[in-house]
Design an enzyme around this catalytic site. Structure first.
Site, PDB file in Angstrom:
ATOM      1  N   SER A   1       0.855  -1.184   0.000  1.00 48.85           N
ATOM      2  CA  SER A   1       0.000   0.000   0.000  1.00 48.85           C
ATOM      3  C   SER A   1       0.894   1.238   0.000  1.00 48.85           C
ATOM      4  O   SER A   1       2.068   1.159   0.384  1.00 48.85           O
ATOM      5  CB  SER A   1      -0.862   0.013   1.270  1.00 48.85           C
ATOM      6  OG  SER A   1      -1.467   1.270   1.460  1.00 48.85           O
TER       7      SER A   1
ATOM      8  N   TYR B   1      -2.012  -0.515  10.734  1.00 45.46           N
ATOM      9  CA  TYR B   1      -2.063  -0.917   9.313  1.00 45.46           C
ATOM     10  C   TYR B   1      -0.758  -0.518   8.618  1.00 45.46           C
ATOM     11  O   TYR B   1      -0.146  -1.325   7.909  1.00 45.46           O
ATOM     12  CB  TYR B   1      -3.265  -0.242   8.652  1.00 45.46           C
ATOM     13  CG  TYR B   1      -3.444  -0.559   7.180  1.00 45.46           C
ATOM     14  CD1 TYR B   1      -3.760  -1.847   6.765  1.00 45.46           C
ATOM     15  CD2 TYR B   1      -3.307   0.436   6.206  1.00 45.46           C
ATOM     16  CE1 TYR B   1      -3.944  -2.135   5.410  1.00 45.46           C
ATOM     17  CE2 TYR B   1      -3.490   0.151   4.855  1.00 45.46           C
ATOM     18  CZ  TYR B   1      -3.809  -1.139   4.466  1.00 45.46           C
ATOM     19  OH  TYR B   1      -3.969  -1.423   3.133  1.00 45.46           O
TER      20      TYR B   1
HETATM   21  N1  LIG Z   1      -8.535  -0.591  -1.220  1.00 45.37           N
HETATM   22  C1  LIG Z   1      -7.479   0.177  -1.135  1.00 45.37           C
HETATM   23  O1  LIG Z   1      -7.539   1.409  -1.235  1.00 45.37           O
HETATM   24  C2  LIG Z   1      -6.129  -0.428  -0.933  1.00 45.37           C
HETATM   25  C3  LIG Z   1      -5.019   0.423  -1.076  1.00 45.37           C
HETATM   26  C4  LIG Z   1      -3.756  -0.106  -0.888  1.00 45.37           C
HETATM   27  C5  LIG Z   1      -3.611  -1.443  -0.588  1.00 45.37           C
HETATM   28  N2  LIG Z   1      -4.688  -2.244  -0.446  1.00 45.37           N
HETATM   29  C6  LIG Z   1      -4.453  -3.647  -0.114  1.00 45.37           C
HETATM   30  O2  LIG Z   1      -5.043  -4.462  -1.108  1.00 45.37           O
HETATM   31  C7  LIG Z   1      -5.388  -5.726  -0.543  1.00 45.37           C
HETATM   32  C8  LIG Z   1      -6.824  -6.054  -0.889  1.00 45.37           C
HETATM   33  O3  LIG Z   1      -7.665  -5.077  -0.286  1.00 45.37           O
HETATM   34  P1  LIG Z   1      -9.110  -4.700  -0.818  1.00 45.37           P
HETATM   35  O4  LIG Z   1      -9.165  -3.234  -0.875  1.00 45.37           O
HETATM   36  O5  LIG Z   1      -9.467  -5.505  -2.002  1.00 45.37           O
HETATM   37  O6  LIG Z   1      -9.945  -5.142   0.484  1.00 45.37           O
HETATM   38  P2  LIG Z   1     -11.310  -5.905   0.702  1.00 45.37           P
HETATM   39  O7  LIG Z   1     -12.258  -5.633  -0.409  1.00 45.37           O
HETATM   40  O8  LIG Z   1     -11.694  -5.584   2.100  1.00 45.37           O
HETATM   41  O9  LIG Z   1     -10.874  -7.450   0.604  1.00 45.37           O
HETATM   42  C9  LIG Z   1     -10.025  -8.008   1.557  1.00 45.37           C
HETATM   43  C10 LIG Z   1      -9.868  -9.479   1.273  1.00 45.37           C
HETATM   44  O10 LIG Z   1      -9.010 -10.057   2.277  1.00 45.37           O
HETATM   45  C11 LIG Z   1      -9.678 -11.165   2.863  1.00 45.37           C
HETATM   46  N3  LIG Z   1      -9.330 -11.315   4.278  1.00 45.37           N
HETATM   47  C12 LIG Z   1      -9.413 -10.365   5.250  1.00 45.37           C
HETATM   48  N4  LIG Z   1      -9.075 -10.885   6.436  1.00 45.37           N
HETATM   49  C13 LIG Z   1      -8.761 -12.192   6.212  1.00 45.37           C
HETATM   50  C14 LIG Z   1      -8.369 -13.260   7.055  1.00 45.37           C
HETATM   51  N5  LIG Z   1      -8.225 -13.093   8.389  1.00 45.37           N
HETATM   52  N6  LIG Z   1      -8.134 -14.463   6.498  1.00 45.37           N
HETATM   53  C15 LIG Z   1      -8.302 -14.657   5.172  1.00 45.37           C
HETATM   54  N7  LIG Z   1      -8.682 -13.687   4.328  1.00 45.37           N
HETATM   55  C16 LIG Z   1      -8.915 -12.459   4.842  1.00 45.37           C
HETATM   56  C17 LIG Z   1     -11.174 -10.847   2.705  1.00 45.37           C
HETATM   57  O11 LIG Z   1     -11.971 -12.012   2.723  1.00 45.37           O
HETATM   58  P3  LIG Z   1     -12.899 -12.421   3.974  1.00 45.37           P
HETATM   59  O12 LIG Z   1     -13.421 -11.178   4.587  1.00 45.37           O
HETATM   60  O13 LIG Z   1     -13.917 -13.316   3.369  1.00 45.37           O
HETATM   61  O14 LIG Z   1     -11.966 -13.158   4.876  1.00 45.37           O
HETATM   62  C18 LIG Z   1     -11.191 -10.230   1.315  1.00 45.37           C
HETATM   63  O15 LIG Z   1     -11.214 -11.219   0.331  1.00 45.37           O
HETATM   64  C19 LIG Z   1      -5.137  -5.600   0.965  1.00 45.37           C
HETATM   65  O16 LIG Z   1      -3.888  -6.166   1.299  1.00 45.37           O
HETATM   66  C20 LIG Z   1      -5.089  -4.103   1.180  1.00 45.37           C
HETATM   67  O17 LIG Z   1      -4.318  -3.752   2.311  1.00 45.37           O
HETATM   68  C21 LIG Z   1      -5.955  -1.774  -0.619  1.00 45.37           C
END
Ligand SMILES: NC(=O)c1ccc[n+]([C@@H]2O[C@H](COP(=O)([O-])OP(=O)(O)OC[C@H]3O[C@@H](n4cnc5c(N)ncnc54)[C@H](OP(=O)(O)O)[C@@H]3O)[C@@H](O)[C@H]2O)c1
Length: 241
Positions: free
Chosen positions: A142, A155
């Protein structure tokens, strides 16, 4: 460009957001998928969406807070596919809070899912990745992995840890032919941002599909020009800030 058809990829956080978009992108290229999230029900839903691509899909529901889960997932993947070529550490959790109000369990939760699970998945997958001619790890970090934002102390710490681990790992497995990349996005329109930054208008954010395209680019362009880290800015943010 390298064809990805028939390769085996493990994608964590596959049930929604960036992980789901990555799975759809990989499936369109004929990649067989092991998909992980903590909810078996969510994985069933994404499985149905992927069914039309004619690929082999293995669901690996697991809570990545559990230190035993990564080893079990890699065993499941090898038992089913007998190999793994691509590991995408994407699962993540963000609990927005000032450091002064963050509990030990909130700190541990974010460190376990965002930093320790990728470390363990990499460690357990490396012996199998060494046997692949297309071995690639992509860790989704991130902008918070190299900057500090208020209310995101735990985070940010977990993503800084992930960045450090990834930089060392990339060097340690370089001679094994395993390529290790970081994608470090700014705001992407997913559930995570809705929860952590409700002040942001989703229409000004990057889309999960755009991040998936970057992951696919890294996987398909396996020539002599290597991109170690991709920092992605949402268009509405000023450049170089
Ligand atoms: N969105 C942003 O702006 C952004 C920016 C920079 C980086 N990121 C990174 O991108 C990645 C994906 O994020 P996203 O935005 O797509 O988030 P999201 O829509 O909230 O999805 C998160 C995913 O992680 C899984 N997850 C969470 N806790 C878990 C656990 N304890 N065990 C197994 N799976 C787990 C969730 O599935 P379940 O809930 O079903 O477990 C879901 O599939 C993350 O690493 C995040 O830090 C996101």
């Amino acid at each position: 460009m390298q064809s990805l058809k028939g390769k085996i990829a493990l994608v964590t956080g596959a049930s929604r957001g960036i992980g789901k978009a990555v799975c759809l992108g990989l499936a369109a290229e004929g990649v067989n998928l092991a998909i992980c999230s903590s909810s078996a029900k969510s994985l069933d839903a994404i499985r149905k969406e992927l069914a039309g691509f004619g690929i082999d899909i293995l669901s690996c529901p697991a809570d990545l807070q559990d230190a035993e889960a990564p080893g079990k997932i890699i065993k499941q993947v090898i038992d089913h596919f007998e190999k793994v070529d691509i590991l995408i550490n994407n699962a993540g959790i963000a609990i927005p809070k000032p450091i002064a109000e963050t509990t030990v369990s909130e700190w541990d939760h974010q460190m376990a899912v965002n930093a320790r699970a990728p470390f363990l998945l990499c460690r357990e997958a490396i012996p199998y990745l060494r046997k692949s001619k297309a071995a690639t790890i992509i860790n989704i970090s991130s902008v918070v992995g190299y900057k500090g934002y208020v209310n995101q102390g735990a985070y940010a710490s977990s993503k800084h840890a992930l960045m450090g681990m990834t930089k060392v790992l990339a060097q340690e497995v370089f001679e094994d032919g395993i390529r290790v990349h970081i994608i470090a996005p700014g705001g992407v329109s997913t559930d995570m941002v809705l929860h952590t930054r409700p002040d942001l208008d989703p229409s000004i954010l990057a889309t999960p599909e755009e991040i998936a395209e970057i992951a696919l680019f890294l996987l398909q362009h396996r020539g002599n020009a290597v991109i170690d880290e991709v920092n992605v800015r949402r268009y509405s943010n000023s450049p170089w800030k």
